[in-house]
Design a protein around this motif. Sequence first.
Motif, PDB file in Angstrom:
ATOM      1  N   GLY A 416     -67.068 -80.556 -75.876  1.00 48.29           N
ATOM      2  CA  GLY A 416     -68.082 -80.662 -74.836  1.00 48.29           C
ATOM      3  C   GLY A 416     -67.622 -79.941 -73.594  1.00 48.29           C
ATOM      4  N   PHE A 417     -68.543 -79.784 -72.664  1.00 45.57           N
ATOM      5  CA  PHE A 417     -68.199 -79.065 -71.431  1.00 45.57           C
ATOM      6  C   PHE A 417     -69.290 -79.282 -70.391  1.00 45.57           C
ATOM      7  CE2 PHE A 417     -69.570 -75.965 -74.754  1.00 45.57           C
ATOM      8  CZ  PHE A 417     -70.879 -75.779 -74.340  1.00 45.57           C
ATOM      9  N   PRO A 418     -69.008 -78.948 -69.119  1.00 42.62           N
ATOM     10  CA  PRO A 418     -70.048 -79.011 -68.089  1.00 42.62           C
ATOM     11  C   PRO A 418     -71.176 -78.037 -68.422  1.00 42.62           C
ATOM     12  CG  PRO A 418     -67.865 -78.744 -67.108  1.00 42.62           C
ATOM     13  CD  PRO A 418     -67.710 -78.524 -68.572  1.00 42.62           C
ATOM     14  N   ALA A 419     -72.367 -78.352 -67.964  1.00 38.09           N
ATOM     15  CA  ALA A 419     -73.542 -77.545 -68.288  1.00 38.09           C
ATOM     16  C   ALA A 419     -73.302 -76.079 -67.977  1.00 38.09           C
ATOM     17  CB  ALA A 419     -74.751 -78.059 -67.516  1.00 38.09           C
ATOM     18  N   LEU A 420     -73.551 -75.241 -68.969  1.00 39.80           N
ATOM     19  CA  LEU A 420     -73.392 -73.795 -68.796  1.00 39.80           C
ATOM     20  C   LEU A 420     -74.646 -73.179 -68.201  1.00 39.80           C
ATOM     21  CD1 LEU A 420     -71.612 -71.272 -69.337  1.00 39.80           C
ATOM     22  CD2 LEU A 420     -72.738 -71.103 -71.564  1.00 39.80           C
ATOM     23  N   VAL A 421     -75.812 -73.720 -68.548  1.00 37.20           N
ATOM     24  CA  VAL A 421     -77.093 -73.207 -68.079  1.00 37.20           C
ATOM     25  C   VAL A 421     -77.877 -74.337 -67.437  1.00 37.20           C
ATOM     26  CG1 VAL A 421     -77.221 -71.339 -69.762  1.00 37.20           C
ATOM     27  CG2 VAL A 421     -78.114 -73.590 -70.371  1.00 37.20           C
ATOM     28  N   SER A 422     -78.892 -73.984 -66.661  1.00 40.79           N
ATOM     29  CA  SER A 422     -79.661 -74.992 -65.935  1.00 40.79           C
ATOM     30  C   SER A 422     -80.766 -75.608 -66.774  1.00 40.79           C
ATOM     31  CB  SER A 422     -80.264 -74.370 -64.667  1.00 40.79           C
ATOM     32  OG  SER A 422     -81.128 -73.279 -65.002  1.00 40.79           O
ATOM     33  N   ASP A 423     -81.035 -75.067 -67.947  1.00 39.07           N
ATOM     34  CA  ASP A 423     -82.033 -75.598 -68.865  1.00 39.07           C
ATOM     35  C   ASP A 423     -81.380 -76.702 -69.692  1.00 39.07           C
ATOM     36  OD1 ASP A 423     -83.721 -76.125 -70.982  1.00 39.07           O
ATOM     37  OD2 ASP A 423     -84.070 -74.033 -71.518  1.00 39.07           O
ATOM     38  N   PRO A 424     -81.748 -77.989 -69.498  1.00 40.50           N
ATOM     39  CA  PRO A 424     -81.046 -79.073 -70.200  1.00 40.50           C
ATOM     40  C   PRO A 424     -81.224 -79.024 -71.713  1.00 40.50           C
ATOM     41  CG  PRO A 424     -82.947 -79.931 -69.011  1.00 40.50           C
ATOM     42  CD  PRO A 424     -82.780 -78.509 -68.584  1.00 40.50           C
ATOM     43  N   TRP A 425     -82.392 -78.575 -72.189  1.00 46.11           N
ATOM     44  CA  TRP A 425     -82.603 -78.465 -73.635  1.00 46.11           C
ATOM     45  C   TRP A 425     -81.662 -77.424 -74.220  1.00 46.11           C
ATOM     46  CZ3 TRP A 425     -83.929 -74.465 -76.892  1.00 46.11           C
ATOM     47  CH2 TRP A 425     -84.328 -74.815 -78.184  1.00 46.11           C
ATOM     48  N   LEU A 426     -81.600 -76.244 -73.614  1.00 44.58           N
ATOM     49  CA  LEU A 426     -80.735 -75.188 -74.113  1.00 44.58           C
ATOM     50  C   LEU A 426     -79.277 -75.582 -74.001  1.00 44.58           C
ATOM     51  CD1 LEU A 426     -80.380 -72.375 -75.274  1.00 44.58           C
ATOM     52  CD2 LEU A 426     -80.559 -71.445 -72.948  1.00 44.58           C
TER      53      LEU A 426
END
Length: 712
Positions: A416-426
Amino acid sequence: MSGLVLAGGGHSHALVLHRWAMQPSKRPSGLITLVSRTSTALYSGMVPGLIAGIYQHDQVAVDLRDLADQAGVALVVAEITGLELQNQLLRVDQRPALPYVRLSLNLGAVTSANPVPTSGLVPIKPLEPALDFLGEQDRQMDEPAVATSPFQVVGSGLAAVETVLALRKRWPRRPLVLQIRPRHLQPVLIRALREGSIQILETSELDPTGEFMTTPGLICTGSRAPHWLAESGLPCYPSSGRIRTEASLQVIGQPKLFAAGDCAVIDAQPRAPSGVWAVRAAAPLAHNLEAACEGRPLQRWRPQRQALQLLGGFNKGHPTAWALRGSRLIGPHPLLWHLKAAIDARFMAMFRRSRSMDSAETMACRGCAAKLAAGPLESALQQAGMATLGTQPEDAAILPMNTAAGSTPVLQSVDGFPALVSDPWLNGRLTTLHACSDLWACGARVLAAQAVVTLPQATESTQETLLAQTLAGIRSALDPQGAQLIGGHTLEARDGLAQPPPSRAVQVTLSVSGQALEPFWPKAGLQAGDRLLLSRPLGTGVLFAAAMAGATPAPALDLALAQMGTSQHVLLEGLLDLQSEHPNGIHAATDITGFGLLGHLGEMLRNPALKVVLNGAHIPALAGSISLLAKGFASSLAPANRRAWSLLDNGGVDLQLTGLEPGSKRHQALLELLVDPQTCGPLLISVQADIAQVLTTRLQSPWTEIGSVQTR
């Protein structure tokens, strides 16, 4: 919580984002989401120049992903398919609907007339497919039958004239035909067309049996709003499909909905669709969106009745332009073109931030680049009495459980990791695919997963949206594998309110379980004579690092995300089938993630009697990554990963520089590529030569042979 969704990446919304990027205090609080069919928006005023070939795509495209990041707005790249007014849901293709509290529509338009099915005609709008069509025509121009065959433009308006004149600049010698309604164009335009050797065909309507109906061409017969707007129950004009709004830009009868640009019209003050009005609507739209979110009174906007429009054209290959105000047409004159070009350049300059490396160097990277560096990780494991987990790592571990003799072992991994993109679904999808690759690299099929989702402090409705979209993204990666999400846990962060957008503060961790046939593929199973195969190009780390400075071209990031979002479980199935035909032919495997190709290769190379020979020229790289590395961009984890370069100094890895000058920028960029941390990176397998031959010669095979294993 604003709960604001901006549907469409048109001129108005682009300028609203620019306002919030420049003045963050004006941005409404809470989650704001922009939904756009593409990650870039083409500036309509420069499209004729793009068609003519005097502009490149990046010169006329607004990078919506970069702009949204600057504005603190989440970006969802998806096709909008409809609207559920009663449930306040925006429907998007192939993913869950997005809930909204307030919705703003700035969708542009589509060509009003549909092409005859038997013709070779393509609508000019949406622009992207039309531009792809012209590109395909370019690729066929070497064929005499294409180069000498007519190309037509159908339409009687100024857009059709601009388009066909731009095509004359693009194709100086190809026959061009403009189909218009009788006596519809002013004499000055007729003269310009004839000077451009463009055949004018007057016809009252498209004739499916006519002379030119089987020839390729573009339809420029006016525009209308997307059909789904009226189908959703919004008040629209029947003829154009445009949404009827109040002077406040609120949709009539729908106070929580706003609309601007070519898809809308102020009911009491109708204006023709035009980029001019879309640009001028941005300021009142932004003000009223901010006011509505904060409960303040809205303002009425009265657009001026007429506006000066500059129309581009070409005369004997040289750019020129006309000035239009009302029905009065002035020109053509080259000075008008220079005025138009200056106005267009000034507009696009607003969206181009300084291309410095400062933010890439100081901001910590996300995704798998947020992994702890190998040095402190190994030291901590040693202090904890678990040194073998660092010195003899495996991508997944067999669960220590009692199993019947001959039964298939159960493997487990966590990632796992911190969100890479701002789209939560993606982001949910990417994190899941990344976690699953640990099992794929062992030859294991994923059976089940559990997820821990950490959400930012926010309103309950925002957290509900973020969690629902994240879980849906996780399932989108698991379902095609026949795997299940069997549970998990949720947490709320305790670091205070996150910086906007709140979707960036979501963190996902997954524990994945699966089964593999014995013996499953270990990391350290290299054998002399093996070939090393890589399943996809490298470079995600530097692309996302440079994106934080606005330096990554939008198409390069789109391509990277498309690769990252493609599941590699299909490759696993192919390898398992091949293994059944060639038992024990796959000797070792791993996935390339945070420590980069060289770091993970070092984990495989534990036999001191062996060495790896890498062919530097054969190592595939994502578009744009090498040039960014050569310019000095790098992930924040890359400096720690560079310790793996010691493998190149009699450490067991021989890097061949065929065609590369030692010490050159290209050589240095290759060294950096070897330690670039990857998110959803490739699989690396070590196989017998005959299996390598099978994999690399298959039609559309993703596998690339990058080296071999030899004795020292």
